[in-house]
Design a protein around this motif. Structure first.
Motif, short mmCIF file in Angstrom:
data_model
loop_
_atom_site.label_atom_id
_atom_site.label_comp_id
_atom_site.label_asym_id
_atom_site.label_seq_id
_atom_site.Cartn_x
_atom_site.Cartn_y
_atom_site.Cartn_z
N LEU A 1 81.04 58.78 42.99
CA LEU A 1 81.36 57.55 43.09
C LEU A 1 80.21 55.94 44.06
N SER A 2 80.00 56.51 45.06
CA SER A 2 79.73 55.59 45.92
C SER A 2 78.36 54.88 45.60
N GLN A 3 77.38 56.47 44.50
CA GLN A 3 76.09 56.41 44.56
C GLN A 3 75.81 55.05 43.31
N LEU A 4 77.21 55.11 43.00
CA LEU A 4 76.94 54.23 40.81
C LEU A 4 75.87 52.70 42.02
N PRO A 5 76.37 52.08 42.27
CA PRO A 5 75.77 50.81 42.81
C PRO A 5 74.12 51.16 43.05
N ALA A 6 73.74 51.64 43.11
CA ALA A 6 72.09 52.86 44.12
C ALA A 6 71.63 53.24 42.45
N LEU A 7 72.53 53.66 41.69
CA LEU A 7 71.38 54.22 40.73
C LEU A 7 71.90 53.27 39.77
N TYR A 8 72.38 52.09 40.00
CA TYR A 8 72.17 50.96 38.92
C TYR A 8 71.15 50.44 39.12
N ARG A 9 70.68 49.79 40.61
CA ARG A 9 69.45 49.70 40.53
C ARG A 9 68.09 50.65 40.77
N ALA A 10 68.19 51.18 41.30
CA ALA A 10 67.37 52.68 41.25
C ALA A 10 66.61 51.97 39.10
N LEU A 11 67.61 52.08 38.52
CA LEU A 11 67.42 52.03 37.57
C LEU A 11 66.74 50.45 37.08
N ARG A 12 66.71 49.74 37.02
CA ARG A 12 65.87 48.11 37.16
C ARG A 12 64.63 48.54 37.38
N ARG A 13 64.98 49.19 39.11
CA ARG A 13 63.24 49.05 39.76
C ARG A 13 62.49 49.94 38.38
N ILE A 14 63.63 51.12 37.94
CA ILE A 14 62.40 52.41 36.95
C ILE A 14 62.37 51.46 35.46
N GLY A 15 62.83 50.49 34.88
CA GLY A 15 62.27 49.74 33.97
C GLY A 15 61.57 48.38 33.81
N ARG A 16 61.23 47.94 36.05
CA ARG A 16 60.32 46.77 36.03
C ARG A 16 59.15 48.47 36.30
N ALA A 17 59.20 49.58 36.77
CA ALA A 17 57.79 49.59 37.07
C ALA A 17 57.06 50.29 35.73
N CYS A 18 57.95 50.92 34.57
CA CYS A 18 57.46 51.14 33.64
C CYS A 18 57.19 50.41 32.54
N GLY A 19 58.62 49.51 32.55
CA GLY A 19 57.73 48.53 31.49
C GLY A 19 58.24 48.88 30.23
N VAL A 20 59.49 48.76 30.85
CA VAL A 20 60.40 49.12 29.20
C VAL A 20 62.23 48.75 29.57
N GLU A 21 62.96 48.04 28.62
CA GLU A 21 63.88 47.69 29.52
C GLU A 21 65.15 48.94 29.49
N THR A 22 65.72 48.39 30.07
CA THR A 22 67.25 49.28 30.61
C THR A 22 68.03 48.40 30.10
N CYS A 23 69.40 49.32 29.94
CA CYS A 23 70.70 49.04 29.94
C CYS A 23 71.33 50.30 30.33
N ALA A 24 72.75 50.12 30.74
CA ALA A 24 73.63 51.50 31.13
C ALA A 24 75.02 50.80 30.81
N TYR A 25 75.80 51.37 30.53
CA TYR A 25 77.26 51.36 30.12
C TYR A 25 78.08 52.70 30.37
N GLY A 26 79.20 52.83 30.41
CA GLY A 26 79.98 54.38 30.21
C GLY A 26 81.21 54.57 31.33
N HIS A 27 81.50 56.07 32.12
CA HIS A 27 82.52 56.32 32.20
C HIS A 27 82.38 55.96 33.73
N VAL A 28 82.03 55.05 34.49
CA VAL A 28 82.05 55.21 36.08
C VAL A 28 83.42 55.64 36.53
N GLY A 29 84.28 55.49 35.96
CA GLY A 29 85.37 56.46 37.12
C GLY A 29 84.92 57.87 37.42
#
Lengths: 445, 445
Positions: B338-366
């Motif tokens: 759970l504590s890593q969720l904000p870091a995961l989301y930041r990583a996702l954004r970084r990966i999107g920028r680096a790879c030139g793809v649009e990223t988005c996310a939703y789901g069971h964050v609990g």
């Protein structure tokens, strides 16, 4: 390699973490099952970490020497018994809580951590680790995992299996594996972790585990209800569940057990709710009214911890009181579908009469789980009664063991439950994980 | 035996329960993953009972022909995809609820029963079957067991695994086995049942199952909270859990997904509580106050079913809305502590920028579980982004799949999570259960 050198090899690798004094060896041959051990172990390994466990397993495996993993040795079916010459792996030194993360709602512990210590560490922070075996004060998390321990709160919260996220295990060839994930959910490949839970140390050895926990409930209420006879008590217990109530504990003590603890005038139920204060209040009131409607002679309700503990006191003393009356009693652990509980209890009485043994029962009836005790006159007569009890439980679509495991004492009954084909598949799984048969041999099969 | 005769042998044994018309064969090669099937199946078995399943498996095994079990085919990783020439085993005809016992709190169903139908049958009687995958209206219990389906209520109630008591399965050599017990607890031998849960039809085939269920909660309350940015939303979600709240659902929708459904002015959370009315009221009030304190821009609270459903509506439409925008999107399913969720989301954004793809996310964050979508411009570029996402999740102590399974699409990433030794053990388990490799080949490994 020669068998005679296993002790020397262990000493070379582990130094003083391998001990072979006779007093220690004799003491660690025994467990709470009181089954006579088949042998005194050659020595005892006291590992400091996973590498010690792996090294010791490798050395033993190379010598074809059996390894008997040992947690609190509180099992009642002989799971940690030394069942042939070999080495005991004593997890007492691996007793550290490695990482407790309120943010992740997870805790990582070494396998030798006492379950009661884990309870305390989490309760202090406002959390609940639900699995609550009666032996919590002296059993270990590793033992709980190996046996899939249940206990008083399984009705609402499930068993040890349901709280395990990941674990470090050592395989029969001394490999250290990390299974599962620190995330709360993972479906990456086969669930080897849950295959190991309840495998009684025969497939691999738990070294540490990451467990999830819950927020502690804000309120608890306990009821005790005395009945004129067992059938009325069991029907009342089922009545509570039929009304849609979900107590965290729903315990039954029959008249013989109640007499043994000298605490009640007949069979009784203990019903415990936890949760939000308003919910607990409403559920307790509903339960009280249901119990009275269903012929309870007397119902007591307590909310304060000390008064709640007073209601539990008689239930907690049952097992030791029975042991005093009959040190050679057979303690069984059958579990049936809920609706079959009254029939199971009637069958138990019938079996007692037919076999000339005194019978009594108590336990987690909210799960359908009865701890049946058979008090022998001549020892041999309980064997026949036990066999009949097992058959009765299976005929009622139940199981020979709800939470104690197969160990040594239930081996002969396991085929009656599984049938030959499933048993054969289990044996093939055993051979896959432990081809040389060094991990806790003589258990389950 | 000759491969060419497998259809004839199936026809001989099953009559019209074996079909091989081209339209049917082509239709049943596909599943919801939208991965192109590697082959059109030779035919489709529509079993009437466990004996039909066993006979078909035996015939296929004798011919070395692959069998692809198929429930609702709603899996997103290709679990029911026809990945080489073979026969589809379509569970649609095995759609009966066999026995529903309020007294035992258990229900026995055939594997082809729709999960949504099971929900309805139990809700009518005042009970709750908690596992609630988004595809409940068209997925099956057998598929849920094979994938260990989770869904919206896993945070409080766990996954499909936690509700399974017993099952009839057919092994790779066509043997019909009964595993587990109808009792609520059993520890009689190895937990083969839970090894099969989540094994994606590669070890044995579920034919029917006995599941436990719970009393339905008396009240439900739903909150929706909109935030200025994703980090604030994720921190607020973690804040709720830190306060000791235990919602049954805790869902996150990021700004891109919210934009896709055109329903909210930014990222939002859905929080749902169930239980006793007083408890639900108190928890919802506390959650509202926490969400506001943690910078929610707007919080809505609903208790009536229609108003609750209105809050859910935007969340429910995310997946299909994204598919419309990008039919070739990569839908991933990582899960972290759970504590890593904000870091995961930041990583996702970084990966999107680096790879030139649009990223988005939703789901069971609990649960720590994010459904990540990568919207490609040139198709090949999502592969690199997916690989980086998997590595990021694993570096954050997470898993490549929280609930969707490995199937076909995550095979290449599984070794990164398990390591070589655990993967090798999984392969040996596969060989033990299915030495000829006929059960759902090409999945997981």
């Amino acid at each position: 390699m020669k068998k005679s050198s296993v002790g020397a090899a262990l000493r070379r690798r582990l130094g003083e973490r391998f001990v072979d004094g006779e007093v220690v060896r004799r003491a660690l041959a025994l467990d709470a099952s009181r089954i006579p051990p088949a042998a005194v172990p050659l020595g005892v390994v006291r590992p400091r970490d996973a590498r010690d466990v792996a090294a010791a397993v490798r050395i033993c495996a190379d010598h074809g020497t059996a390894i008997f993993p040992r947690g609190g040795a509180s099992g009642l079916t002989g799971g940690s018994l030394v069942s042939r010459p070999g080495v005991v792996m004593d997890f007492a030194p691996l007793n550290r809580i490695l990482r407790l993360s309120p943010e992740d709602r997870t805790v990582s512990v070494q396998a030798g951590v006492l379950t009661g210590r884990l309870h305390e560490a989490l309760e202090r922070l406002g959390f609940l680790y639900p699995p609550d075996p009666a032996s919590a004060a002296f059993c270990t998390v590793g033992g709980n995992l190996s046996e899939n321990a249940g206990g008083l709160r399984a009705l609402k919260y499930g068993t040890t299996r349901d709280y395990l996220l990941a674990a470090t295990v050592v395989t029969a060839d001394g490999e250290i594996l990390r299974l599962g994930s620190d995330a709360h959910k993972s479906v990456a490949g086969y669930d080897l972790l849950r295959l190991l839970v309840g495998s009684e140390g025969t497939l691999a050895i738990f070294v540490d585990a990451t467990l999830r926990f819950l927020p502690a409930p804000k309120a608890v209420a306990t009821l005790s209800a005395v009945f004129a006879d067992e059938q009325a008590a069991l029907e009342a217990a089922l009545g509570l569940l039929k009304e849609g109530l979900l107590p965290r504990a729903l315990e039954f003590v029959d008249g013989v057990c109640a007499g043994a603890v000298g605490a009640a005038s007949g069979p009784f139920l203990i019903v415990e709710f936890d949760g939000h204060p308003a919910e607990v209040r409403a559920a307790a009131a509903e339960a009280r009214s249901t119990l009275k409607k269903r012929d309870a002679v007397r119902v007591s309700l307590a909310r304060a911890p000390a008064r709640r503990e007073a209601l539990w006191e008689a239930r907690r003393r049952v097992s030791t009181a029975l042991l005093k009356i009959s040190p050679t009693k057979a303690a069984e652990d059958v579990c049936v579908p809920l609706s079959q509980l009254p029939a199971l209890y009637r069958a138990l009485r019938r079996i007692g009469r037919a076999c000339g043994v005194e019978t009594c029962a108590y336990g987690h009836v909210g799960d359908g789980n009865l701890h049946v005790n058979l008090l022998p006159r001549p020892r041999r007569r309980t064997d026949g009664a036990v066999a009949r009890l097992m058959k009765a439980a299976l005929e009622l679509r139940g199981t020979i063991t709800g939470e104690h495991g197969v160990g040594v004492s239930k081996k002969r009954y396991l085929p009656l439950e599984t049938g030959a084909a499933v048993l054969s598949l289990m044996r093939r799984v055993k051979r896959l994980f432990d081809p040389r048969g060094v991990l806790n041999p003589g258990k389950i099969f």
